[in-house]
Design an enzyme around this catalytic site. Structure first.
Site, PDB file in Angstrom:
ATOM      1  N   ARG A  21     -14.042  10.380  -5.151  1.00 41.03           N
ATOM      2  CA  ARG A  21     -15.182   9.474  -5.335  1.00 41.03           C
ATOM      3  C   ARG A  21     -14.963   8.508  -6.496  1.00 41.03           C
ATOM      4  NH1 ARG A  21     -19.852  13.420  -6.130  1.00 41.03           N
ATOM      5  NH2 ARG A  21     -18.148  14.545  -7.082  1.00 41.03           N
ATOM      6  N   ASN A  39     -19.936  13.138  -1.589  1.00 36.17           N
ATOM      7  CA  ASN A  39     -19.447  14.316  -0.888  1.00 36.17           C
ATOM      8  C   ASN A  39     -20.506  14.765   0.108  1.00 36.17           C
ATOM      9  OD1 ASN A  39     -17.076  14.459  -2.369  1.00 36.17           O
ATOM     10  ND2 ASN A  39     -17.863  15.951  -3.818  1.00 36.17           N
TER      11      ASN A  39
END
Length: 96
Positions: A21, A39
């Site tokens: 990320r 996520n």
């Protein structure tokens, strides 16, 4: 004015716990695209990317590789309506 496009991507593989990320957010900033990355509970990573067609395509190519510690096995891309979003954020894990 450049036409904005937006794509939703679900990235499968070893993509959680590898800095995916944060690396995606840095790449999005570099490319000048908007959207988010987060996520998902099933171990995948979801991203929505918005910007010029060229910049979004380059971001999709990056997502298909991920950062060095990741091992991407699949990217499922769908077209979604552009939202005129600005900035790229890391969101918390989706709970459903």
């Amino acid at each position: 004015m450049t036409q904005l496009v937006r794509r939703r991507v679900v990235v499968t593989g070893v993509v959680q716990g590898v800095g995916f990320r944060w690396a995606a957010a840095a790449e999005a900033e570099r490319l000048g695209v908007a959207g988010f990355v987060r996520n998902l509970p099933d171990g995948t990573v979801e991203a929505e990317v918005e910007g010029s067609a060229d910049a979004v395509e380059r971001m999709l190519e990056w997502l298909a590789q991920g950062p060095p510690a990741a091992s991407v096995s699949r990217c499922d891309v769908t077209e979604v309506a552009a939202a005129g979003e600005r900035g790229f954020r890391i969101r918390g894990t989706s709970v459903g």
